[in-house]
Design an enzyme around this catalytic site. Structure first.
Site, PDB file in Angstrom:
ATOM      1  N   GLU A   1      -4.355 -13.923   5.566  1.00 27.50           N
ATOM      2  CA  GLU A   1      -3.851 -12.777   4.797  1.00 27.50           C
ATOM      3  C   GLU A   1      -4.903 -11.689   4.890  1.00 27.50           C
ATOM      4  OE1 GLU A   1      -3.698 -10.580   1.040  1.00 27.50           O
ATOM      5  OE2 GLU A   1      -3.509 -12.685   0.434  1.00 27.50           O
TER       6      GLU A   1
ATOM      7  N   CYS B   1      -5.731  -6.296  -1.700  1.00 35.29           N
ATOM      8  CA  CYS B   1      -5.162  -6.177  -0.362  1.00 35.29           C
ATOM      9  C   CYS B   1      -3.762  -5.560  -0.380  1.00 35.29           C
ATOM     10  CB  CYS B   1      -5.121  -7.545   0.317  1.00 35.29           C
ATOM     11  SG  CYS B   1      -4.215  -8.794  -0.616  1.00 35.29           S
TER      12      CYS B   1
END
Length: 499
Positions: A267, A301
């Site tokens: 990720e 993120c």
């Protein structure tokens, strides 16, 4: 909400922190043998939270050897045994909620709101993981062309899982990997970011120690790149690498993993758009955009990176957004009234301010000028931002808002997709049917209509496309990632072979 004061004022918490300030290998708290030490510092005032002796390369290799051997026995544990251990670990985490929240605030610089939000997400992850204990060794039958053949598919433990987590949401990003891996019969070698090493890894070790997890099933190493090199990526005992962090590091991990035929879940970074369509409720759009941009100082993120607004409501949105952002309180994250706390460290703060300087140099219009005070940055707001500018092309990871105009809804979607990243996105609209249809046109792993971009639920897939990663987290998806699929047949009657 309670004000969370300096941890050093609490003897109880100070003792707890001291217990956590070592690596955890083979069920024991081990002092690092590198001869080097690292001070974990509070990003707000740079006070020392803990001093860590860094583990060396040999200790990392030993942890993998131990994890490999321990996993063989743990893989034979029953669902009931795994449930008992994981439930006890969960109870420990619940019983120590106040300490954990204080440590999140102190190590990450997150606000009280952020810390409580992260804690609750982690509790959800662990609760979901406990449900996964029944997912292995349970056969699923498939029809066979031979009526006398039983054809079955099993999910088996994969082996040793390598877990590497970042500094921004270390507690939650640890629980979503570590607990499912162990629930599915795997062992774990975990490397939290050393800046947040205690809340990012050692709290789990303490919980598992109290829960009676067999020694060696969970190992958490406090070290840095200088000591480890690529050992966490290349060790032959590791079957899977779970990584959350930057795209450049993710690419390096992907390359190493490919060369060694290791499975990965990566990720990575995001350049997440929040699109405000022409029919949006401007007041609500401003509320969503403000929270979606400035939660945890923008250090997420999946946080909103670009705000793309239809021309029909652009001026109104900009005016109301700037006024709302001006009301945000920047300061001590232990104060529950603080909205924006510090950036994680001086280097990252410098990087964010360099983005500001570059945008000014390129002539991007600045309508709200922030200020830097140590690791604190008050919000900046740029408008009329070209989508090909440096500002719009990079993951900012800080409290810098940028607003991009769009002539139409179609152009807004086109601008949103004009990036190498594809993690998350938001669409704000009064037409829910149209919003859901347009959500499918955005090149991202996740898109949320009338909500912020940084959302996560344990029962849905979390992950990106393009340069934002490979693989998915979330219940049934992480089960697939962390298990090996095996086909078994049983021939019930003798076969008359042709030769």
């Amino acid at each position: 909400m309670q004000r969370y004061e300096d941890l050093s004022k609490s003897i109880t918490i100070g003792k707890w922190i001291k217990e956590l300030s070592k690596s955890f290998i083979n069920g024991k708290w081990i002092e690092g043998k590198s001869g080097r030490y690292y001070d974990i510092k509070d990003p707000y005032d740079n006070s020392v939270v803990a001093t860590i002796g860094l583990a060396n390369l040999q200790q990392i290799k030993e942890a993998y050897e131990i994890a490999k051997n321990s996993q063989k026995e743990w893989s034979k544990s029953t669902p009931e045994q795994r449930t008992v251990v994981l439930t006890k670990a969960l109870n420990y985490i619940k019983e120590n909620k106040e300490n954990i929240i204080q440590l999140i605030i102190r190590e990450t610089g997150g606000t009280v709101l952020k810390a409580e939000f992260e804690y609750e997400m982690a509790i959800g992850d662990i609760t979901d993981a406990i449900k996964m204990v029944d997912e292995i060794y349970v056969p699923k039958d498939y029809p066979s062309q031979n009526p006398n053949k039983v054809s079955r598919v099993y999910k088996l433990p994969l082996g040793v899982i390598t877990s590497i987590t970042p500094f921004n949401f270390p507690f939650n990003l640890g629980t979503r990997t570590v607990f499912p891996a162990i629930a599915l019969g795997n062992s774990v070698v975990h490397k939290p970011d050393i800046q947040v090493g205690l809340i990012g890894g050692q709290v789990f070790a303490k919980a598992f120690e109290e829960a009676g997890l067999p020694a060696g099933v969970y190992n958490s190493i406090l070290t840095d790149l200088q000591e480890s090199g690529d050992e966490f990526l290349t060790n032959p005992h590791s079957a899977f690498i779970s990584f959350t962090g930057s795209t450049p590091v993710g690419k390096h991990i992907g390359k190493i993993a490919g060369e060694n035929l290791k499975q990965v879940a990566l990720e990575l970074g995001g350049n997440n758009p929040l699109i405000v369509l022409g029919d949006a409720d401007v007041e609500q759009a401003v509320k969503i955009a403000t929270f979606s941009k400035f939660l945890h100082s923008g250090q997420i993120c999946a946080i909103t990176n670009r705000i793309i607004v239809h021309n029909d409501i652009y001026d109104e949105f900009v005016s109301k957004f700037v006024e709302r952002v001006k009301t945000l309180k920047v300061g001590d994250p232990k104060d529950p009234n603080t909205n924006i706390g510090p950036i994680i460290n001086e280097h990252q703060t410098d990087k964010i301010m360099n983005f500001v300087a570059k945008a000014k140099e390129e002539g991007v219009k600045l309508v709200l000028h922030g200020q830097r005070n140590g690791n604190l940055i008050t919000p900046f707001v740029f408008i009329d931002v070209p989508n090909d500018s440096t500002l719009a092309s990079c993951e900012l990871f800080g409290p810098i808002a940028q607003i991009i105009p769009a002539k139409s809804d179609e152009e807004a979607i086109s601008i949103a997709n004009n990036t190498e990243f594809g993690l998350s996105a938001s669409i704000i609209t009064s037409n829910l049917e149209s919003g859901e249809r347009l959500a499918l046109e955005i090149e991202s792993g996740m898109t949320h209509v009338n909500d912020m971009s940084a959302l996560a639920d344990g029962n849905v897939p979390f992950g990106g496309v393009k340069q934002s990663g490979i693989g998915r987290f979330g219940y049934e998806w992480i089960v697939e990632e962390f298990t090996a699929t095996k086909w078994v047949t049983v021939q019930k009657e003798p076969i008359d072979y042709p030769f």
